[in-house]
Scaffold this motif. Structure first.
Motif, PDB file in Angstrom:
ATOM      1  N   ASP A 246       1.054  -1.555  -0.173  1.00 39.04           N
ATOM      2  CA  ASP A 246       0.195  -0.077  -0.213  1.00 39.04           C
ATOM      3  C   ASP A 246       1.042   1.156  -0.333  1.00 39.04           C
ATOM      4  O   ASP A 246       0.117   2.377   0.361  1.00 39.04           O
TER       5      ASP A 246
ATOM      6  N   MET B 177      -0.279   3.732  -2.356  1.00 37.69           N
ATOM      7  CA  MET B 177      -2.165   4.081  -1.791  1.00 37.69           C
ATOM      8  C   MET B 177      -1.176   5.160  -0.643  1.00 37.69           C
ATOM      9  O   MET B 177      -2.655   6.155  -0.587  1.00 37.69           O
TER      10      MET B 177
ATOM     11  N   GLN C 148      -0.121   9.032  -1.341  1.00 38.45           N
ATOM     12  CA  GLN C 148      -1.226   9.530  -2.438  1.00 38.45           C
ATOM     13  C   GLN C 148      -1.996  10.107  -1.280  1.00 38.45           C
ATOM     14  O   GLN C 148      -2.359  11.167  -1.464  1.00 38.45           O
ATOM     15  N   ARG C 149      -2.524   9.327  -0.019  1.00 32.47           N
ATOM     16  CA  ARG C 149      -3.018  10.076   1.199  1.00 32.47           C
ATOM     17  C   ARG C 149      -2.922  11.248   1.551  1.00 32.47           C
ATOM     18  O   ARG C 149      -3.473  11.641   1.627  1.00 32.47           O
TER      19      ARG C 149
ATOM     20  N   GLU D 131      -5.470  13.889  -0.181  1.00 32.30           N
ATOM     21  CA  GLU D 131      -6.189  12.609   0.580  1.00 32.30           C
ATOM     22  C   GLU D 131      -7.657  12.863  -0.247  1.00 32.30           C
ATOM     23  O   GLU D 131      -8.465  11.606  -0.597  1.00 32.30           O
TER      24      GLU D 131
ATOM     25  N   LYS E 191      -9.052  12.860  -3.754  1.00 34.85           N
ATOM     26  CA  LYS E 191      -8.502  12.038  -4.252  1.00 34.85           C
ATOM     27  C   LYS E 191      -9.241  10.691  -3.530  1.00 34.85           C
ATOM     28  O   LYS E 191     -10.387   9.837  -4.773  1.00 34.85           O
ATOM     29  N   PHE E 192      -9.625  10.835  -2.569  1.00 35.37           N
ATOM     30  CA  PHE E 192      -9.859   9.463  -2.146  1.00 35.37           C
ATOM     31  C   PHE E 192     -11.088   9.813  -0.914  1.00 35.37           C
ATOM     32  O   PHE E 192     -12.579   9.276  -1.270  1.00 35.37           O
ATOM     33  N   ASN E 193     -11.305  11.049  -1.033  1.00 37.81           N
ATOM     34  CA  ASN E 193     -12.447  11.505   0.215  1.00 37.81           C
ATOM     35  C   ASN E 193     -12.722  12.901  -0.195  1.00 37.81           C
ATOM     36  O   ASN E 193     -11.557  13.313   0.629  1.00 37.81           O
TER      37      ASN E 193
ATOM     38  N   THR F 257     -12.936  15.237   2.984  1.00 35.75           N
ATOM     39  CA  THR F 257     -11.806  15.373   4.336  1.00 35.75           C
ATOM     40  C   THR F 257     -11.829  16.671   4.687  1.00 35.75           C
ATOM     41  O   THR F 257     -11.745  17.703   3.990  1.00 35.75           O
TER      42      THR F 257
END
Lengths: 280, 124, 108
Positions: free
Chosen positions: B76, B79, B82-83, B87, B89-91, B94
């Motif tokens: 991971d 990932m 990137q988070r 962040e 991109k995922f949420n 946020t």
């Protein structure tokens, strides 16, 4: 009375918000309001919030505000300023508003409010300066100076105990929406909005500090803050918050801050005015 | 000639595989520097929202990183990177600041942080 | 801000022999001597280090304060009001300033 260029950004942000809603990205959030802003919902229940707030602050701030508030000295100075004759017309505040400000009782509970004369939101600080200029012929007081705060503090303290009743109907509505847009606008290097901390995550801790709910944000200013070691106004607090998310703070009493003050004071509707406040 | 060309390609490929790729993996970062970034108020200030080892009075806005990191492994890494970098991109809604996009941290510092976070898992 | 303004609060009606709360507030910057300005200069220490409370002719409380006390310090204590006498609070700071104020206590 400076028109802040942030308004442009706000319009942009509104448009983007509408776009995001259109693509269905915000499907998990609360229903959109009239202006297209997605309102947040507090993560924890109100009871849970009260419990956490009391666990951190207890009755300390309330007791200190009543018994050991250093802003009381400023209040005494404000009372003297209220009776001091200044300006070309040879008047003092007391000549029109009553020797001890009897006629001003409860007035501060209705501020900030829309004023057609300035085509915008009129705050108490602004109103005092306008009154000094127009009716007394006295120079305007510099915002956040000792005398300005003292006078504002005294005038507001005349309404102590009166429930806040701010109207957002009619012409005040667009200004309320603008204040709300600023409240929900992501800004600064940390890319945070006021709302995400003080609505969605209210009751959570950031390091050792509790994120407070916006319900009680506007009812106790000007107030003494232990961190500052002196008395300041709500707009000084706005500037501090802006700096904390590494955004550019705006000048005192600019349009955006006055709109924001209206938005926050509306959240406090129904609570009694309690100045001078005391906060950590 | 053909075969020699092929061998050249092969040789180059092998050299790349042997020398360059491990370097790319090793360039991940330094866990010790990562801890400094995590704990420094002006850089990561992670303890403001997350529980991280060794910091008193952590916040509880974000997930507890000591617990959460048990679910992440070496796979991971990208990932996680990137988070921290962005962040959103995922949420999209946020509260976490986009450390990479808004240049709060440099790329190297983010690598260090990722390395440190993954090292939390290895200890136990 | 004027340094050394004092406000003492006692209940307005006191019965003889009653134990009453006394609260006192003083304005003072209470500089620790550890703070620096933006140019890197150290702000010299300036704080109240000695507080005496007199009730009549007796010294009833004494405090040794350090720089750890916050700006505009606030003290609160209980007093057994068994005589009519002035309650005097004297603050002394490390630069030689002396600030005092007294209130008359008249138990009924």
């Amino acid at each position: 009375m400076r028109r802040c260029f942030f308004l442009k950004k706000m319009v942009l942000m509104l448009a983007m918000g509408a776009l995001a809603a259109g693509t269905g990205r915000g499907a998990f959030a609360a229903p959109a309001s009239v202006s297209g802003i997605q309102e947040y919902k507090q993560n924890i229940s109100t009871q849970e919030y009260e419990k956490r707030y009391n666990a951190v602050y207890g009755k300390f701030t309330g007791q200190m505000a009543e018994q050991g508030n250093p802003a009381d000295f400023m209040l005494d100075d404000g009372k003297d300023l209220f009776k001091k004759v200044e300006g070309t017309t040879g008047k003092s505040c007391a000549s029109c508003h009553g020797e001890n400000g009897e006629k001003l009782k409860g007035v501060a509970a209705g501020y900030p409010k829309y004023d057609p004369a300035i085509k915008g939101i009129n705050t108490m600080a602004l109103q005092i300066n306008r009154c000094r200029k127009e009716n007394m012929g006295a120079p305007e007081l510099k915002y956040e100076s000792y005398d300005q705060l003292a006078l504002e503090l005294y005038v507001k303290s005349l309404s102590n105990g009166v429930p806040i009743k701010v109207s957002i109907d009619g012409p005040a509505r667009p200004f309320y929406e603008a204040g709300k847009a600023y409240y929900y606008m992501r800004q600064g290097q940390l890319n945070m909005s006021c709302a995400i901390c003080h609505v969605k995550y209210a009751g959570h801790m950031i390091r050792a500090n509790l994120l407070s709910n916006n319900r009680h944000h506007a009812d106790h200013w000007p107030g003494y803050r232990l961190k500052w070691g002196k008395t300041g106004s709500l707009q000084k607090r706005f500037r501090g918050c802006n700096k904390k998310v590494r955004a550019k703070p705006l000048p005192f009493q600019c349009d955006t801050y006055r709109d924001l003050e209206l938005y926050l004071t509306y959240q406090a509707n129904g609570l009694p005015v309690a100045v001078p406040g005391f906060r950590m | 000639m053909r075969t020699s060309k092929k061998t050249v390609f092969l040789a180059v490929g092998l050299t790349l595989a042997i020398f360059v790729l491990p370097v790319a993996v090793l360039a991940g970062g330094n866990a010790e520097n990562g801890k400094k970034v995590v704990d420094t108020k002006k850089l990561g200030n992670c303890a403001a929202c997350h529980v991280v080892p060794g910091m008193e009075f952590p916040g509880d806005v974000g997930p507890n990183l000591i617990e959460a990191m048990k679910n992440y492994s070496e796979a991971d890494r990208e990932m996680l990177r990137q988070r921290i970098s962005d962040e959103r991109k995922f949420n999209p809604d946020t509260i976490m600041p986009p450390f990479g996009t808004n240049k709060i941290l440099t790329g190297q510092q983010i690598d260090d942080v990722v390395e440190y976070l993954l090292s939390l898992n290895k200890k136990k | 801000m004027v340094i050394g303004r004092i406000k003492i609060r006692v209940p307005s009606v006191i019965k003889k022999g009653e134990v009453v709360p006394v609260m006192a507030l003083v304005t003072h910057p209470m500089e620790t001597g550890l703070r620096k300005t933006k140019d890197g200069k150290v702000v010299p220490a300036y704080f109240i280090n000695d507080v005496d409370v007199f009730y009549g002719n007796d010294r009833i409380t004494h405090c040794d304060w350090t720089y750890a006390i916050s700006a505009n310090p606030f003290i609160s204590f209980y007093l057994k009001a068994d005589k009519a006498a002035p309650l005097k609070i004297v603050y002394k700071d490390n630069k030689g300033g002396v600030y005092q104020q007294s209130v008359q206590i008249n138990p009924r």
